[in-house]
Write a protein that holds these residues in place. Structure first.
Motif, short mmCIF file in Angstrom:
data_model
loop_
_atom_site.label_atom_id
_atom_site.label_comp_id
_atom_site.label_asym_id
_atom_site.label_seq_id
_atom_site.Cartn_x
_atom_site.Cartn_y
_atom_site.Cartn_z
N ASP A 1 -79.17 17.52 -106.89
CA ASP A 1 -77.84 17.56 -106.26
C ASP A 1 -77.46 16.16 -105.81
O ASP A 1 -78.31 15.37 -105.43
CB ASP A 1 -77.77 18.50 -105.07
N LYS B 1 -68.24 31.50 -116.60
CA LYS B 1 -69.21 31.96 -115.60
C LYS B 1 -69.60 30.85 -114.64
O LYS B 1 -69.98 31.11 -113.50
CB LYS B 1 -70.46 32.50 -116.29
N MET B 2 -69.54 29.60 -115.09
CA MET B 2 -70.03 28.47 -114.32
C MET B 2 -68.93 27.64 -113.66
O MET B 2 -69.22 26.80 -112.82
CB MET B 2 -70.85 27.53 -115.22
N SER B 3 -67.69 27.86 -114.01
CA SER B 3 -66.62 26.96 -113.56
C SER B 3 -66.39 26.99 -112.05
O SER B 3 -65.81 26.05 -111.50
CB SER B 3 -65.32 27.26 -114.28
N SER B 4 -66.85 28.01 -111.37
CA SER B 4 -66.66 28.08 -109.92
C SER B 4 -67.82 27.44 -109.15
O SER B 4 -67.77 27.37 -107.92
CB SER B 4 -66.48 29.53 -109.48
N CYS B 5 -68.83 26.96 -109.85
CA CYS B 5 -69.96 26.32 -109.19
C CYS B 5 -69.52 25.03 -108.50
O CYS B 5 -68.69 24.31 -109.03
CB CYS B 5 -71.07 26.01 -110.19
N GLU B 6 -70.07 24.78 -107.34
CA GLU B 6 -69.66 23.61 -106.56
C GLU B 6 -70.58 22.41 -106.74
O GLU B 6 -70.21 21.31 -106.36
CB GLU B 6 -69.56 23.98 -105.09
N SER B 7 -71.74 22.61 -107.31
CA SER B 7 -72.63 21.48 -107.55
C SER B 7 -73.14 21.56 -108.98
O SER B 7 -73.22 22.63 -109.57
CB SER B 7 -73.82 21.47 -106.58
N LYS C 1 -76.10 21.00 -109.92
CA LYS C 1 -77.40 21.70 -109.92
C LYS C 1 -77.17 23.20 -110.00
O LYS C 1 -77.90 23.90 -110.69
CB LYS C 1 -78.19 21.34 -108.66
N GLU C 2 -76.16 23.69 -109.32
CA GLU C 2 -75.85 25.12 -109.35
C GLU C 2 -75.48 25.57 -110.77
O GLU C 2 -75.84 26.66 -111.19
CB GLU C 2 -74.70 25.41 -108.40
N VAL C 3 -74.77 24.72 -111.50
CA VAL C 3 -74.41 25.04 -112.89
C VAL C 3 -75.67 25.18 -113.70
O VAL C 3 -75.85 26.10 -114.44
CB VAL C 3 -73.51 23.94 -113.50
#
Length: 89
Positions: free
Chosen positions: A41, A79-85, A87-89
């Protein structure tokens, strides 16, 4: 078909382990610090954006997001576009 060295390896939701290894080396070849950001991150400064300095890795964080999102199929991206970091993706 050969893989371009300019485009990240494409991920369609299958063979994740294979894609992850290829993506790791693609990112490291572009900028080794990018992989650190993906794994750990980014450092997020507690000051306003106007006060950020170039060494605070925000540009690298954006590049890491870009490389990964360019590698995803539309279905996976949604599915991933709302991830904020990254690393989260």
């Amino acid at each position: 078909m050969t893989q371009s060295t300019d485009k990240p390896p494409f991920f369609d939701g299958t063979n994740y382990a294979y894609w992850k290894t290829r993506m790791m080396f693609f990112v490291k070849c572009k900028n080794y610090k990018l992989w650190d950001i993906i794994e750990d991150d980014p450092f997020v400064p507690q000051r306003s954006k106007a006060e950020w300095s170039a060494d605070e890795n925000m540009e690298l964080n954006c590049k890491a997001f870009h490389f990964i999102f360019c590698a995803l199929s539309l279905n996976i991206y949604e599915k991933m576009s709302s991830c904020e970091s990254v690393k989260e993706v």
